[in-house]
Design an enzyme around this catalytic site. Structure first.
Site, short mmCIF file in Angstrom:
data_model
loop_
_atom_site.label_atom_id
_atom_site.label_comp_id
_atom_site.label_asym_id
_atom_site.label_seq_id
_atom_site.Cartn_x
_atom_site.Cartn_y
_atom_site.Cartn_z
N LYS A 21 -9.70 2.30 -2.28
CA LYS A 21 -9.89 1.70 -0.96
C LYS A 21 -11.31 1.96 -0.43
O LYS A 21 -11.73 3.11 -0.32
CB LYS A 21 -8.84 2.29 -0.01
N GLU A 37 0.84 -1.20 0.00
CA GLU A 37 0.00 0.00 0.00
C GLU A 37 0.88 1.26 0.00
O GLU A 37 1.83 1.35 0.78
CB GLU A 37 -0.88 -0.01 1.26
N CYS A 82 -5.73 -2.78 2.43
CA CYS A 82 -5.45 -2.64 3.87
C CYS A 82 -6.65 -2.85 4.80
O CYS A 82 -7.08 -3.98 5.01
CB CYS A 82 -4.79 -1.28 4.11
#
Lengths: 425, 425
Positions: B212, B137, B249
């Protein structure tokens, strides 16, 4: 103690690692004390986020465990002290057990013998001040669904049948909520059969029932031969000691099942189960022990419950039955291997996971047992406030995704490389 | 090798257990060979269902790892041979790395230095025949979101910016799909910032992007200060080497996010991450090592990805950055503790989980690394057919539950004990 007649001795020997009956003992006997302490801390940490404390139980309970030979362990989880809310500590008990007579005995005798062997364990829970007690899946019978024989349906009972009556007296005597998972006969709907948990209130009353939502169709798990997917939704039972729910066995493989109990407000979700080492596949021998276990099912058993506790900010209490149950007629497992007469070893190892990723050690993998755990239910909201998983969950997005997915004309969201069929340079 | 300037030496010492740098070495040096073998088998089994095999890599790749000092490991998962379908083996590469210059260096120099340190690792992947390569990331910058300082926004780039261009050349050179997670500047929408993965096709073309979906608001994870929840849904990218998706994540804490990528048909879901030991809380010291690790985050990191792989019948490839990043100005963590200048130790430990619950060992927790894994994508459908989790999932039920839940007037399904307020006997 009445000992299960089926295969306990064989299972004991399977437990051996390097000649020791547990990893814990092997390491303790072969490492210096400093190294042992470091390794223990590390291995416990592997399964547990935060350390749990052991708690002392009354002499009457420990005496019963010695006399009747069942494993008895007790732990407490910690939570922060809040300013505006008192702690809400609940004492939870989990019972795991093997059957008590061979599966060839008269059905009535089999059930009665299980009642008898459970009595001292339930008494130990009651005298320890347990508030909510949960038994394993279909505790009142052998887990006979591997056979596909319909005669085992005779074990089924209505929700207010003899197993419930047996437990109601203890609930009343000890002011204890009891969760009892039975094979249910639904008299009012054509006598069909369900896999059902009955929730008995602390006054001995029946609060309600929940039926298993997800039914396996794999290997020896022939349960869909006997009963269908449950029709009770995802009820949360508001008891004198907190809001609880029951995710029965195979439902633990389904994250949405865990989620729905959380959405309905559960603080503790019980997972009464019956699960075995990897469908007898020899390449994953059953290994160990206090530090959890290594077969597919066993490691998944641990992983899924912990994950559910974290993702949904509630406690998960997992129970698995114990022992190897041998049936009169051989059956096959859909894996091309010869017919056989047992389902494999139910490895016990019951334990509790907390929303902050801590968890208790597990009970024995071969003996009956009672696991007692104190938990402050305030921890659930503390974890919600801290990590914010509920707040950041975007349920609108997923409600829409699932609504589209269940339509026959659903098209997945796929972005194809426009150069997909060009020759590579 | 360019070594991260920040705290690597300190982190090395934290790794010590009983004077050893890994549990593996402690046990190997202190147990007899038979006991060591048994304990190893057990501990590996703790994290892995089925054994993975190591695979040999070309001399050119291993030479690069020695010359530049990065960890290089390679494994293969097994799948059954099918009668009607050829194996579909894909070679996946994961890169974890620390930053290359102090965070006080000129931003352009910082980014350029990361490019330089990544070159030999990417070359090693390319020369090893990796088909799909994924970076961590926000690989092109320090993970500066802990600071809440807006100046770090200068690191953001458009989807076709310099980091993408840097990687496109390697994608073309090595016929390799590359997943690149960057801080994105959305020029066409008011220059807002996103946390975005760019998917580069094996011809060097940009296939698309994903943003995300879930943004943390906890401790030092101040990411919602910089960007909002993604608006790209749950795309699956159909590449020359298979259908892939990216769960960035914190999305790994959300089971529905994993689910949606599965519903859209992903065979591999990448989880590029940046995660640390438990927000510096001293009671959970960072411990170890090859047998995974013991802090809250670390054990959860393992648990969630494995669980997602099993529940959704796909491979999960998890990457975490490496090292401790120190920032010029101190910041607090919302935990009452003094202000400090670093986020904690990013512990690497990248690894891959398979749908059958097997997983690879993890990369180093302190060094840059490249993990190469061969996987037969046929395993995904084999597991679906075997366990039937998709078939038994009852999505209709949950589509309805979520549709009701998102309404402000939602009432949870609660069954209250009617005797709740009666005095206990």
């Amino acid at each position: 103690m009445e000992k299960a007649q089926n295969g306990d001795a064989k299972e004991e020997s399977k437990d051996s690692i390097g000649g020791y009956d547990s990893l814990h003992r092997l390491l303790k006997d072969n490492l210096n004390p400093h190294h042992f302490q470091e390794v223990s801390r590390l291995l416990t940490g592997l399964n547990c986020g935060k350390a749990v404390q052991t708690i002392a139980l009354p002499e009457s309970a420990t005496a019963l465990s010695v006399e009747h030979g069942f494993d008895l362990q007790a732990f407490s989880f910690s939570a922060d002290k809040e300013i505006l809310r008192e702690p809400r500590v609940v004492r939870v008990g989990l019972i795991q057990n093997s059957i008590a007579l061979p599966t060839t005995a008269h059905f009535a005798d089999q059930k009665k013998a299980i009642f008898e062997k459970l009595k001292p364990i339930i008494e130990a829970a009651g005298s320890s001040g347990v508030n909510i007690l949960c038994l394993q899946e279909a505790w009142m019978m052998p887990f006979a669904f591997c056979t596909r024989e319909k005669r085992w349906c005779e074990f089924a009972e209505p929700v207010d049948g003899e197993s419930t009556k047996f437990l109601q007296s203890f609930a009343l005597k000890y002011n204890m909520v009891i969760i009892s998972s039975i094979l249910e006969r639904d008299i009012k709907h054509g006598e069909v059969i369900w896999n059902t948990s009955v929730v008995i209130g602390n006054h001995g009353n029946i609060i309600g029932k929940h039926r298993k939502n997800h039914i396996p169709r794999v290997g020896d798990f022939n349960e869909s031969t006997y009963y269908m997917e449950g029709n009770t939704g995802h009820p949360v039972f508001e008891t004198a000691f907190g809001k609880i729910a029951i995710n029965i066995c195979y439902g633990r493989h389904h994250p949405l099942n865990w989620l729905a109990f959380g959405l309905n407000g559960a603080d503790i979700v019980f997972n009464p189960s019956a699960t075995v080492g990897e469908l007898s596949e020899p390449m994953w021998p059953i290994e160990v022990s206090r530090f959890h276990n290594s077969t597919w099912f066993e490691s998944v058993f641990v992983c899924q419950a912990r994950n559910a506790a974290i993702a949904n900010s509630y406690f998960v209490a997992s129970i698995n039955r114990v022992g190897t149950e041998t049936f009169p007629n051989p059956f096959t497992s859909g894996d091309g291997k010869p017919a056989h007469a047992d389902f494999g070893h139910f490895y016990g190892s019951s334990y509790v996971s907390a929303p902050d990723a801590s968890c208790t050690p597990s009970l024995s993998r071969t003996r009956d047992g009672l696991l007692i755990t104190d938990m402050d239910l305030n921890l659930c909201r503390q974890v919600k406030d801290r990590w914010g998983f509920r707040m950041t969950s975007r349920y609108e997005l997923y409600a829409d995704t699932l609504a589209r997915y269940v339509k026959p004309e659903f098209e997945p969201q796929v972005i194809s490389d426009p150069l997909l069929h060009r020759k590579s340079s």
